[in-house]
Design an enzyme around this catalytic site. Sequence first.
Site, PDB file in Angstrom:
ATOM      1  N   LYS A 132     -21.503 -47.714 -22.968  1.00  0.00           N
ATOM      2  CA  LYS A 132     -22.759 -48.264 -22.459  1.00  0.00           C
ATOM      3  C   LYS A 132     -22.601 -49.773 -22.305  1.00  0.00           C
ATOM      4  CE  LYS A 132     -27.738 -48.596 -23.280  1.00  0.00           C
ATOM      5  NZ  LYS A 132     -28.917 -48.077 -24.013  1.00  0.00           N
ATOM      6  N   GLU A 149     -21.723 -49.575 -27.235  1.00  0.00           N
ATOM      7  CA  GLU A 149     -22.505 -50.512 -26.422  1.00  0.00           C
ATOM      8  C   GLU A 149     -22.173 -51.970 -26.739  1.00  0.00           C
ATOM      9  OE1 GLU A 149     -27.134 -51.752 -25.310  1.00  0.00           O
ATOM     10  OE2 GLU A 149     -26.756 -50.120 -26.722  1.00  0.00           O
TER      11      GLU A 149
END
Length: 352
Positions: free
Chosen positions: A220, A178
């Site tokens: 992500k 992420e």
Amino acid sequence: MDLAALNTIAERLVAPGKGILAADESSGTIKKRFLAIGVENTEQNRRDYRELLFRCGEAMNGCISGVILFEETLYQIGADGTPLVKLIEAAGAIPGIKVDKGAKPMAGFPGETLTEGLDGLAERLAKDYAQGARFAKWRAVIDIADGLPTWGAVKANAHALARYAAICQEAQIVPIVEPEILMDGAHDIQRCDEVTRWVLQTVFAELAEQRVALEGIVLKPNMVICGKGCSARASVEEVAQRTISALKATVPSAVPGIAYLSGGQSDEEATAHLDAMNRIGGFPWKMTFSYGRALQAAPQKAWAGRTENVTAAQKAFAHRAKMNSLASVGEWNGELERAALGHNSQAEHAKA
């Protein structure tokens, strides 16, 4: 490392029509959320709130592929003695764990942060795996401002993400990677586009250097969107087109799927952007959601810490999960959203 097994988990996390519930708020973050609804931030209240989500069959069984948990939640026991991870598994979802220790001020780089948590990670992952976690999450935070981000901060955060991912795969845990470009600030969508491409290129270069198998990860990322302070708001279509274009230019096709963060967008805005991207299509990976606040704001407000509100909170959660499930396959629309909300409002009014 069993890459086939890692790939199986990654593919399940991005299965069509399903997405990830990010319920990994730290104690400090959930304190702020609870304060807004007048709920005391106790361990029992945190457990009760998350348990009501995990027991919502309408959402969990049909719309949620995995749940990212804070460490406390991974080891918590429900009110009836059932471990919370077992509730998640019983719903057909995969338990996951947030393993980073947060973004801390980066020495020598004013205004920038570096995410910490690599020390002792392998040992922690072994315990988490034994408890049922099959994927993990690490968030790097990149800010856009005058002179920011710098190459030093981008490089350091990308390297930490890659080391985390490599350690996860050795532990037979799928890493969610992420790198988040924050929506804070007044930058326009063009600047977000430039920084997103730069960061993703750097992250994947580091992943390659650290010998991370891309077939066993989930990405992500943020969507390409203007800052909250930008007066020139981009349309849903422009956000979708720019995001897909940026990811096509930077994300290898070996990655099984993209699970977007909502990053401060409103509930419906996050759903609309995801839907628009899936309607465009033409990309090599599955695209779904990994939302926290955009899935939980409505149920938190409905719950307000009261046992008698659990059913209403679960209905709110199920609604948002269903809307994002539809968006993950390009079948959502605003009229459907408003019709569903109108129907629920009429039902509640009739009950009253």
